[in-house]
Enzyme design. Sequence first.
Site, PDB file in Angstrom:
ATOM      1  N   ASN A 269       0.823  -1.244  -0.048  1.00  0.00           N
ATOM      2  CA  ASN A 269       0.097   0.058  -0.127  1.00  0.00           C
ATOM      3  C   ASN A 269       0.788   1.279  -0.185  1.00  0.00           C
ATOM      4  O   ASN A 269       1.916   1.062   0.088  1.00  0.00           O
ATOM      5  CB  ASN A 269      -0.985  -0.047   1.163  1.00  0.00           C
ATOM      6  CG  ASN A 269      -0.155  -0.049   2.562  1.00  0.00           C
ATOM      7  OD1 ASN A 269       1.056  -0.193   2.632  1.00  0.00           O
ATOM      8  ND2 ASN A 269      -0.754   0.625   3.404  1.00  0.00           N
ATOM      9  N   CYS A 271       1.719   3.530   2.032  1.00  0.00           N
ATOM     10  CA  CYS A 271       2.772   3.967   2.993  1.00  0.00           C
ATOM     11  C   CYS A 271       3.824   2.768   3.562  1.00  0.00           C
ATOM     12  O   CYS A 271       4.684   2.868   4.318  1.00  0.00           O
ATOM     13  CB  CYS A 271       2.247   4.501   4.353  1.00  0.00           C
ATOM     14  SG  CYS A 271       1.332   5.851   3.975  1.00  0.00           S
ATOM     15  N   GLU A 273       3.498  -0.480   4.576  1.00  0.00           N
ATOM     16  CA  GLU A 273       3.582  -1.285   5.769  1.00  0.00           C
ATOM     17  C   GLU A 273       2.135  -2.498   5.585  1.00  0.00           C
ATOM     18  O   GLU A 273       2.365  -3.376   6.088  1.00  0.00           O
ATOM     19  CB  GLU A 273       2.719  -0.414   7.069  1.00  0.00           C
ATOM     20  CG  GLU A 273       1.128  -0.197   6.783  1.00  0.00           C
ATOM     21  CD  GLU A 273       0.967   1.052   6.083  1.00  0.00           C
ATOM     22  OE1 GLU A 273       1.941   1.676   5.445  1.00  0.00           O
ATOM     23  OE2 GLU A 273      -0.102   1.651   6.387  1.00  0.00           O
ATOM     24  N   PRO A 419       0.929   3.720   9.819  1.00  0.00           N
ATOM     25  CA  PRO A 419       1.346   5.242  10.299  1.00  0.00           C
ATOM     26  C   PRO A 419       0.530   5.971  11.343  1.00  0.00           C
ATOM     27  O   PRO A 419       0.852   6.689  12.338  1.00  0.00           O
ATOM     28  CB  PRO A 419       1.460   6.113   9.101  1.00  0.00           C
ATOM     29  CG  PRO A 419       1.060   5.138   7.926  1.00  0.00           C
ATOM     30  CD  PRO A 419       0.873   3.858   8.539  1.00  0.00           C
TER      31      PRO A 419
HETATM   32  N1  UDP Z   1      -3.892   6.584   3.212  1.00  0.00           N
HETATM   33  C1  UDP Z   1      -4.342   7.370   2.223  1.00  0.00           C
HETATM   34  N2  UDP Z   1      -4.389   8.598   2.008  1.00  0.00           N
HETATM   35  C2  UDP Z   1      -3.826   9.296   3.248  1.00  0.00           C
HETATM   36  C3  UDP Z   1      -3.287   8.811   4.199  1.00  0.00           C
HETATM   37  C4  UDP Z   1      -3.265   7.216   4.252  1.00  0.00           C
HETATM   38  O1  UDP Z   1      -4.615   6.466   1.172  1.00  0.00           O
HETATM   39  O2  UDP Z   1      -3.978  10.490   2.934  1.00  0.00           O
HETATM   40  C5  UDP Z   1      -3.764   5.023   3.345  1.00  0.00           C
HETATM   41  C6  UDP Z   1      -2.568   4.450   2.938  1.00  0.00           C
HETATM   42  O3  UDP Z   1      -2.967   3.196   2.299  1.00  0.00           O
HETATM   43  C7  UDP Z   1      -1.440   4.405   4.210  1.00  0.00           C
HETATM   44  C8  UDP Z   1      -2.963   3.946   4.971  1.00  0.00           C
HETATM   45  O4  UDP Z   1      -3.940   4.729   4.734  1.00  0.00           O
HETATM   46  O5  UDP Z   1      -0.734   3.310   4.107  1.00  0.00           O
HETATM   47  C9  UDP Z   1      -2.635   4.101   6.474  1.00  0.00           C
HETATM   48  O6  UDP Z   1      -2.287   5.345   6.795  1.00  0.00           O
HETATM   49  P1  UDP Z   1      -2.614   5.953   8.258  1.00  0.00           P
HETATM   50  O7  UDP Z   1      -2.367   4.851   9.379  1.00  0.00           O
HETATM   51  O8  UDP Z   1      -1.799   7.507   8.237  1.00  0.00           O
HETATM   52  O9  UDP Z   1      -4.021   6.389   8.288  1.00  0.00           O
HETATM   53  P2  UDP Z   1      -5.252   6.828   9.235  1.00  0.00           P
HETATM   54  O10 UDP Z   1      -6.205   5.919   9.360  1.00  0.00           O
HETATM   55  O11 UDP Z   1      -4.570   7.419  10.328  1.00  0.00           O
HETATM   56  O12 UDP Z   1      -5.994   8.098   8.603  1.00  0.00           O
END
Ligand code: UDP
Length: 571
Positions: A269, A271, A273, A419
């Site tokens: 994906n 980021c 992970e 993240p």
């Molecule tokens: N992601 C995305 N756009 C964004 C941020 C995150 O598509 O602006 C997706 C991406 O696949 C990333 C995953 O969500 O690897 C998880 O990111 P994060 O944990 O920061 O998301 P949160 O759930 O905190 O918004």
Amino acid sequence: MMLSKNAVTVLERRYLKKDANGKPAEKPEDLFKRVAKAIAEADKEFNVDADIKATQDIFYDMMYHLKFMPNSPTLMNAGRPLGQLSACFVLPVADSMEDIFDALKNAALIHKSGGGTGFSFSRLRPAGASVNSTGGVASGPISFMKVFNAATEAVKQGGTRRGANMGILRIDHPDIMDFIQCKKNTTEITNFNISVGITEEFMKAVHEKREYVLFDPHDKKECGKLYAPDVFELIVKMAWTNGEPGIVFLDRINRDNPVPSLGEVESTNPCGEQPLLPFESCNLGSINLDAMLIKKGNQYEIDYQEFEKTIRNAVHFLDNVITVNNYPLAEIREMTQSTRKIGLGLMGFADILYKLRIPYNSDEAIALAEKVMKFLRDTARDASGELAKERGTFPTYSESVFKSKGMVQRNATVTTIAPTGTISIICGASSGIEPIFGLSYIRNVMDNDELLEIHPYFEEVMKERGLYSKELMSKIAQEGTIAHMEEIPQEIRDVFVTAHDITPEYHIRMQAAFQKYTDNAVSKTVNFPREATQNDVRMVYELAYELGLKGVTIYRDGSRDAQVLNIGKVN
Ligand code: UDP
């Protein structure tokens, strides 16, 4: 509810339902109720007499008390018409015009719903190869990435969030040298993170100081050679210059593929992970470790009973998400439901180290990381096993590595360290397993006022010791670190370390400690000081390889014009 001002702002801007005038039509409590109700519904699929209300209350309680948060698309879309709940997707890009533009259309639909997409462009024939049907020449992977980038820019996710992409090219693709440099101009391909897909054969060639073979993806025939140490050096140089490309160890990722018969993992994906098969999606969720602490006397410790309960409930929650999810494509539904991968992780690790008075850059912190993550993984696996007894195993279980181990599982993977970029703001926790970036910093607010933000546990300890003053906090905000401030006692300076006080080696060792007990991968940025050399970067890449990581992302301070977080000032 115990929500910070920042959390409320984020929720109002992006997550709460809005009325026709764009005003929030629900409160944060209503959001958590909406999500808990929609996800609890899945219990009915397995047991008509299930006590949905009881499950709903458990899910609501976890979110209300900021103990567990699912990934953003679940918060935004559960119980609403879109109903798309996953953050992570990987789409295949095959070597034909039809396939390339199918992938583009599918990505646009996923972005619209708040999901991020990863692609391997390794199957595309290289630039300059011939095109039979037209007699012309192919424009190659990088030119198509630019098309995907432009489409992402145009979609902008209709009020939810911007599309994010991962672009991967295998190290043995003929266009690899251009790919490594394709983000040299930092204004191009901005909606992509890029990573080079590294093979064991390539690493061997680097260490043996020899050439390795390139393959034409079209006919799989050898079509050239490159001197491996030079290619590795170029990756290091570019990463040192502006943080990209990252690297992913493809063979290692595939060694951990739980159902090899379904095909090869070729991308992660955005980021990094979550490695996934083509057309597979995954929903993530994270436990806030800070909410797992209890105070005994005047010392904190992890409440493992509470942690265990939260892990079990979180696995139940995430498995339910797979059942009620509204998938953007039939192929994605089929693939995702065949493995039922979930990614439970954590946030607030740096926060608890402050409270437990353990320096992030210490062997004690590394040992705690391993202990916490092993507990999380073992408990999550046990919970997945329990669910399998009630609900059945994932459909491809009999072809999986679990079958031969005699381990009954409901989900082909259970753990991922995300993240937690936004959900950590909602929970008021430090993000994922990252160290704190700054103890005190200045945030510009809308009317050009400057607001001094201070890490709450740091503020607490400074006040307890009678050391707190506005002047000192402003000085810390300017300097970014307290490491050299003699007016602060050594034991406080040792514990309250920030990202730049931690050597790249410790960043990597911490990532490795978590990776050891994580099925999928670990989101982590290895921070380098501005004055770090290319040699420092190369050594960290080598260390990442030695310690068994699945990928690495580095960032050298000041190496990009627009940096999200700056020491001294944050916008
Ligand atoms: N992601 C995305 N756009 C964004 C941020 C995150 O598509 O602006 C997706 C991406 O696949 C990333 C995953 O969500 O690897 C998880 O990111 P994060 O944990 O920061 O998301 P949160 O759930 O905190 O918004």
